[in-house]
Scaffold this motif. Structure first.
Motif, PDB file in Angstrom:
ATOM      1  N   ASN A 285       0.841  -1.197   0.000  1.00  0.00           N
ATOM      2  CA  ASN A 285       0.000   0.000   0.000  1.00  0.00           C
ATOM      3  C   ASN A 285       0.879   1.251   0.000  1.00  0.00           C
ATOM      4  N   PRO A 286       0.782   2.130  -1.031  1.00  0.00           N
ATOM      5  CA  PRO A 286       1.664   3.305  -1.107  1.00  0.00           C
ATOM      6  C   PRO A 286       1.445   4.298   0.024  1.00  0.00           C
ATOM      7  N   TYR A 287       0.219   4.373   0.549  1.00  0.00           N
ATOM      8  CA  TYR A 287      -0.039   5.249   1.696  1.00  0.00           C
ATOM      9  C   TYR A 287       0.790   4.798   2.893  1.00  0.00           C
ATOM     10  N   LEU A 288       0.818   3.496   3.150  1.00  0.00           N
ATOM     11  CA  LEU A 288       1.577   2.963   4.276  1.00  0.00           C
ATOM     12  C   LEU A 288       3.082   3.077   4.046  1.00  0.00           C
ATOM     13  N   LYS A 289       3.523   2.991   2.784  1.00  0.00           N
ATOM     14  CA  LYS A 289       4.930   3.224   2.479  1.00  0.00           C
ATOM     15  C   LYS A 289       5.306   4.671   2.809  1.00  0.00           C
ATOM     16  N   ALA A 290       4.435   5.606   2.417  1.00  0.00           N
ATOM     17  CA  ALA A 290       4.698   7.017   2.700  1.00  0.00           C
ATOM     18  C   ALA A 290       4.767   7.260   4.202  1.00  0.00           C
ATOM     19  N   LYS A 291       3.903   6.603   4.939  1.00  0.00           N
ATOM     20  CA  LYS A 291       3.900   6.754   6.393  1.00  0.00           C
ATOM     21  C   LYS A 291       5.201   6.219   6.997  1.00  0.00           C
ATOM     22  N   LYS A 292       5.676   5.078   6.505  1.00  0.00           N
ATOM     23  CA  LYS A 292       6.934   4.494   6.987  1.00  0.00           C
ATOM     24  C   LYS A 292       8.122   5.414   6.676  1.00  0.00           C
ATOM     25  N   ALA A 293       8.170   5.930   5.458  1.00  0.00           N
ATOM     26  CA  ALA A 293       9.268   6.825   5.070  1.00  0.00           C
ATOM     27  C   ALA A 293       9.234   8.100   5.907  1.00  0.00           C
ATOM     28  N   PHE A 294       8.045   8.635   6.133  1.00  0.00           N
ATOM     29  CA  PHE A 294       7.857   9.826   6.962  1.00  0.00           C
ATOM     30  C   PHE A 294       8.393   9.575   8.371  1.00  0.00           C
ATOM     31  N   MET A 332      12.965  11.601   2.180  1.00  0.00           N
ATOM     32  CA  MET A 332      11.657  10.947   2.151  1.00  0.00           C
ATOM     33  C   MET A 332      11.216  10.699   0.712  1.00  0.00           C
ATOM     34  N   THR A 333      11.432  11.675  -0.152  1.00  0.00           N
ATOM     35  CA  THR A 333      11.056  11.544  -1.561  1.00  0.00           C
ATOM     36  C   THR A 333      11.831  10.420  -2.235  1.00  0.00           C
ATOM     37  N   ALA A 334      13.142  10.347  -1.991  1.00  0.00           N
ATOM     38  CA  ALA A 334      13.976   9.305  -2.614  1.00  0.00           C
ATOM     39  C   ALA A 334      13.562   7.912  -2.142  1.00  0.00           C
ATOM     40  N   LEU A 335      13.253   7.763  -0.859  1.00  0.00           N
ATOM     41  CA  LEU A 335      12.808   6.464  -0.341  1.00  0.00           C
ATOM     42  C   LEU A 335      11.509   6.032  -1.019  1.00  0.00           C
ATOM     43  N   LEU A 336      10.592   6.969  -1.205  1.00  0.00           N
ATOM     44  CA  LEU A 336       9.326   6.628  -1.850  1.00  0.00           C
ATOM     45  C   LEU A 336       9.527   6.255  -3.311  1.00  0.00           C
ATOM     46  N   ARG A 337      10.353   7.006  -4.016  1.00  0.00           N
ATOM     47  CA  ARG A 337      10.611   6.660  -5.423  1.00  0.00           C
ATOM     48  C   ARG A 337      11.276   5.292  -5.534  1.00  0.00           C
ATOM     49  N   ALA A 338      12.186   4.998  -4.605  1.00  0.00           N
ATOM     50  CA  ALA A 338      12.816   3.675  -4.607  1.00  0.00           C
ATOM     51  C   ALA A 338      11.798   2.586  -4.302  1.00  0.00           C
ATOM     52  N   GLY A 339      10.706   2.952  -3.632  1.00  0.00           N
ATOM     53  CA  GLY A 339       9.620   2.020  -3.341  1.00  0.00           C
ATOM     54  C   GLY A 339       8.476   2.100  -4.321  1.00  0.00           C
ATOM     55  N   ASP A 340       8.724   2.725  -5.499  1.00  0.00           N
ATOM     56  CA  ASP A 340       7.745   2.793  -6.599  1.00  0.00           C
ATOM     57  C   ASP A 340       6.524   3.638  -6.260  1.00  0.00           C
ATOM     58  N   VAL A 341       6.707   4.678  -5.455  1.00  0.00           N
ATOM     59  CA  VAL A 341       5.635   5.627  -5.150  1.00  0.00           C
ATOM     60  C   VAL A 341       6.058   6.992  -5.684  1.00  0.00           C
ATOM     61  N   PRO A 342       5.319   7.594  -6.613  1.00  0.00           N
ATOM     62  CA  PRO A 342       5.680   8.919  -7.117  1.00  0.00           C
ATOM     63  C   PRO A 342       5.702   9.942  -5.982  1.00  0.00           C
ATOM     64  N   ALA A 343       6.771  10.742  -5.920  1.00  0.00           N
ATOM     65  CA  ALA A 343       6.907  11.745  -4.864  1.00  0.00           C
ATOM     66  C   ALA A 343       7.773  12.882  -5.383  1.00  0.00           C
ATOM     67  N   ARG A 344       7.622  14.059  -4.767  1.00  0.00           N
ATOM     68  CA  ARG A 344       8.406  15.216  -5.181  1.00  0.00           C
ATOM     69  C   ARG A 344       8.631  16.150  -3.994  1.00  0.00           C
ATOM     70  N   VAL A 345       9.642  17.021  -4.129  1.00  0.00           N
ATOM     71  CA  VAL A 345       9.980  17.996  -3.102  1.00  0.00           C
ATOM     72  C   VAL A 345       9.395  19.343  -3.496  1.00  0.00           C
ATOM     73  N   ASN A 346       8.518  19.881  -2.664  1.00  0.00           N
ATOM     74  CA  ASN A 346       7.994  21.238  -2.849  1.00  0.00           C
ATOM     75  C   ASN A 346       8.845  22.220  -2.060  1.00  0.00           C
ATOM     76  N   THR A 347       9.022  23.421  -2.586  1.00  0.00           N
ATOM     77  CA  THR A 347       9.669  24.480  -1.807  1.00  0.00           C
ATOM     78  C   THR A 347       8.825  25.742  -1.873  1.00  0.00           C
ATOM     79  N   GLY A 348       8.964  26.558  -0.836  1.00  0.00           N
ATOM     80  CA  GLY A 348       8.201  27.788  -0.749  1.00  0.00           C
ATOM     81  C   GLY A 348       8.388  28.412   0.614  1.00  0.00           C
ATOM     82  N   PHE A 349       7.272  28.752   1.254  1.00  0.00           N
ATOM     83  CA  PHE A 349       7.320  29.415   2.549  1.00  0.00           C
ATOM     84  C   PHE A 349       6.375  28.711   3.522  1.00  0.00           C
ATOM     85  N   CYS A 350       6.753  28.718   4.800  1.00  0.00           N
ATOM     86  CA  CYS A 350       5.938  28.105   5.846  1.00  0.00           C
ATOM     87  C   CYS A 350       5.946  29.042   7.058  1.00  0.00           C
TER      88      CYS A 350
END
Length: 447
Positions: A285-294, A332-350
């Motif tokens: 499950n890609p959602y659970l992969k994202a949670k693990k990487a997070f 986190m993005t690299a781990l997801l891509r290595a796990g076949d989940v599309p991911a990207r790094v956003n930048t801006g302001f917080c």
């Protein structure tokens, strides 16, 4: 954060259907076309882009008068509603274009295109009527069906661009400043408008380009200001994202791009692949992969703004476990891509609203990077792994930063991926033997 500027090319996608057999003996009445069994069924098309003209190719030059709403119909498979169509054609061409009324088209709906009675410029007609099903999938970044917007407010981001040549220069120096202000919408923001008293802004469907040029004496500072207004909101999921089927078999090239190793996201490196395999063992499950990487990034990275490892990317982060927000997000993005989940790094302001109160606040202090990962049914989902909380001396994960953001915390995205650089790119071009000092400050004000 320093960015390398690149040019991103956008290619308009079109759908191509082929009809190859014409004959002079078969002409069918429009009102019976959908009841006929003898038609050619073409292969179903998926991920059909909205707001594009679909090109239909034929074998022989057409009699354009036969390209009309009587001979060509578009029908919803579930509701049987006929969708209004517009046509573009020229007599003697071997193609025509169909554009549906997009206000009637729904995401994830299946439609059938029926075609019959097309005629060539020789008077012959389509031998067998043809039909084709297609499915409109969620557009890239379209996650409206997954979230409710809450705590909405409006903010203006102003850039103050300054430069000057060395005082050693005794002649006028030529310069040119170009800015590409990308109009980026997203899950938690909507672009409203831009303004400038110094630049002439040229707006189109995808960006705002401004340009200023002239001459300046050595030691004299030039200053330009340009502002963008956004509506920002927090988000609350209205569906259970963990229920995703995780079927990426039909994602578009725009999405599959974010499965590849890229600048500072070295997802093809053995160290990252091995860690991803370990973290995601037994998980599909890609959602659970994202949670693990997070969880891994939050619990293992140490934030150090002054570290030589800051802004060095995912491979540096996995080796040193030290960095800043961009390194957290890249790992986190690299781990997801290595796990076949599309991911990207956003930048801006917080930021929080109370941080904007000071009249002297510097928006550069609020610069930040975070992650978006893609779930097939729901689109791009946000996560911010750059935080550290401890309880009784033990670090723990705050899930308020996973698939949502803490109450009152605002995120303003100006760049969708650190590798493509479709951000607020600013370039100073000089025509002098002297180098110019170039500075950009940002300021954010709640409207």
């Amino acid at each position: 954060m320093k960015s390398i500027k690149k040019i991103k090319q956008f290619l308009s996608a079109i759908l191509i259907f082929s009809f190859v057999v014409f004959n002079s003996n078969a002409i069918y009445a429009a009102e019976t076309i959908r009841d006929l069994a003898a038609y050619k069924t073409l292969e179903t098309q998926y991920d059909v882009p909205l707001q594009k003209a679909w090109t239909v190719k034929v074998t022989y030059p057409l009699d354009g008068t036969s390209v009309n709403s009587t001979n060509i119909e578009l029908v919803s498979k579930s509701t049987k509603e006929a969708i209004p169509l517009a046509f573009e054609y020229s007599t003697n061409d071997k193609f025509f274009k169909v554009t549906p009324d997009y206000t009637k088209i729904k995401y994830e709906e299946t439609y059938t295109l029926y075609i019959h009675d097309l005629k060539t410029n020789k008077g012959t007609s389509l031998n067998t009527p043809a039909k084709m099903d297609f499915v409109v999938e969620n557009a890239p970044g379209a996650v409206q069906n997954a979230f409710n917007a809450i705590e909405q407010a409006t903010y203006e981001l102003t850039y103050d661009i300054r430069f000057k040549y060395s005082s050693l220069s005794t002649v006028n120096n030529d310069y040119r400043v170009a800015i590409n202000l990308g109009k980026i919408d997203g899950t938690f923001q909507k672009y409203i408008s831009s303004r400038s008293t110094d630049f002439k802004l040229n707006e189109d469907d995808t960006s705002i380009t401004s340009l200023a040029s002239g001459t300046v004496s050595g030691g004299v500072q030039k200053s330009f200001k340009v502002s963008k207004t956004y509506t920002l909101n927090n988000i609350k999921s209205k569906v259970d994202l963990s229920k995703t089927k995780g079927d990426y078999s039909r994602i578009t090239s725009d999405i599959s791009y974010y499965l590849k190793p890229t600048y500072h996201v070295e997802s093809n490196e053995k160290e990252i692949i091995n860690l991803a395999n370990s973290l995601f063992k037994g998980i599909t499950n890609p959602y659970l992969k994202a949670k693990k990487a997070f969880e891994y990034v939050v619990l293992n990275m140490k934030y150090d703004l002054n570290s030589p490892n800051a802004n060095q990317g995912a491979l540096s982060a996995i080796r040193t476990k030290v960095g800043v927000c961009e390194d957290y997000a890249a790992l986190m993005t690299a781990l997801l891509r290595a796990g076949d989940v599309p991911a990207r790094v956003n930048t801006g302001f917080c930021f929080y609203d109370n941080e904007l109160i000071a009249a002297s606040n510097n928006g550069n202090y609020f610069r930040h990077a975070w992650v978006e990962f893609y779930l097939p049914e729901y689109g791009w989902i946000p996560a911010d792994p750059t935080h550290e909380y401890t309880r009784d001396g033990i670090r723990y994960v705050n899930y308020e930063f996973f698939t949502r953001f803490p109450q009152g915390r605002r995120y303003l995205k100006i760049q969708e991926s650190i590798e493509q650089y479709d951000d607020d790119s600013m370039v100073l071009e000089t025509f002098s033997k002297y180098s110019a000092q170039f500075n950009i400050d940002a300021r954010i004000v709640k409207k």
